[in-house]
Design a protein around this motif. Structure first.
Motif: not given
Length: 244
Positions: A54-62, A67-74
């Motif tokens: 669902a997320a990849l269908s829109a730029l804002w959700s992507s 951002v969530v992935m970045f937080g997990a990486a940090v």
């Protein structure tokens, strides 16, 4: 292509069971480590697959996913560094690495401003940058603890605190770059990385797959270099430190 089914499930169980057996026989650590890691991977990928559909269908959700992935990486890098609250500064290391590579890709138009392109490439860069940051932070902090006498000797010779630390930690921190450099040097000879295989399976074009993989590998070289350089500076200046 690997397709979901009973055969895949059985094979995965056998692989995990064998890994657990090796842990037990060779006494590599707690036996549940491999099964628990495997179970977590299955749950996380199932959730991610559902969300990304669902997320990849829109730029804002992507962008939100990235951002969530970045937080997990940090969070992961901070935990591995064992530096307490000061590890929050490693956000800067990972952020510098990501921006130094993803931004030029988007500005140049080589990577389209679409979720289906930003999330996979950004995720690969984040993963490599996180690993390099974690290794650099942990190695430098361990070195400062083990070789504190050498730092004090440099201070007695007139070195500034930052310079004295740099003399000690720089050689060990650069070891964090070796996996990325070795992967780039041996690509196509030892392994076919995931980006190459993924594009090859999806498009069937070896040239297209090679182009994507080269872009990813060179981006990782820059991202990891920036992340490690920033981490060294943060440790040398005392922003990232072990708790007493």
């Amino acid at each position: 292509m690997v397709t979901p089914g009973v055969g895949l499930a059985v094979l995965c169980v056998v692989l995990v069971g064998a890994a657990a057996a090796v842990y037990w026989v060779a006494q590599l650590g707690p036996v549940p480590v491999a099964p628990l890691a495997a179970g977590r991977a299955v749950l996380q990928l199932a959730a991610v697959a559902s969300i990304l559909a669902a997320a990849l269908s829109a730029l804002w959700s992507s962008i939100l996913v990235l951002v969530v992935m970045f937080g997990a990486a940090v969070f992961t890098a901070a935990r591995r560094a064992q530096a307490g609250r000061s590890a929050a500064w490693l956000t800067l290391s990972i952020g510098v690495g990501l921006l130094a590579t993803l931004l030029p890709m988007l500005v140049s138009g080589v990577v389209p401003l679409q979720g289906v392109a930003i999330v996979p490439i950004g995720g690969i860069i984040l993963g490599g940058t996180m690993t390099a940051t974690s290794l650099a932070a942990r190695r430098t902090l361990d070195t400062l603890t083990d070789r504190r006498g050498e730092v004090e000797a440099a201070l007695s010779l007139g070195f500034l605190d930052r310079d004295a630390r740099l003399e000690i930690i720089r050689p060990t921190a650069t070891d964090a770059l070796l996996p990325g450099v070795d992967q780039t040097r041996t690509v196509g000879l030892v392994t076919l990385p995931g980006a190459f295989v993924g594009v090859l399976v999806a498009s069937g074009s070896p040239a297209h797959a090679a182009a994507v993989q080269i872009l990813v590998l060179l981006a990782l070289l820059l991202a990891q270099s920036c992340a490690v350089a920033t981490t060294i500076e943060l440790v040398a200046t005392g922003h990232v430190h072990r708790q007493n």
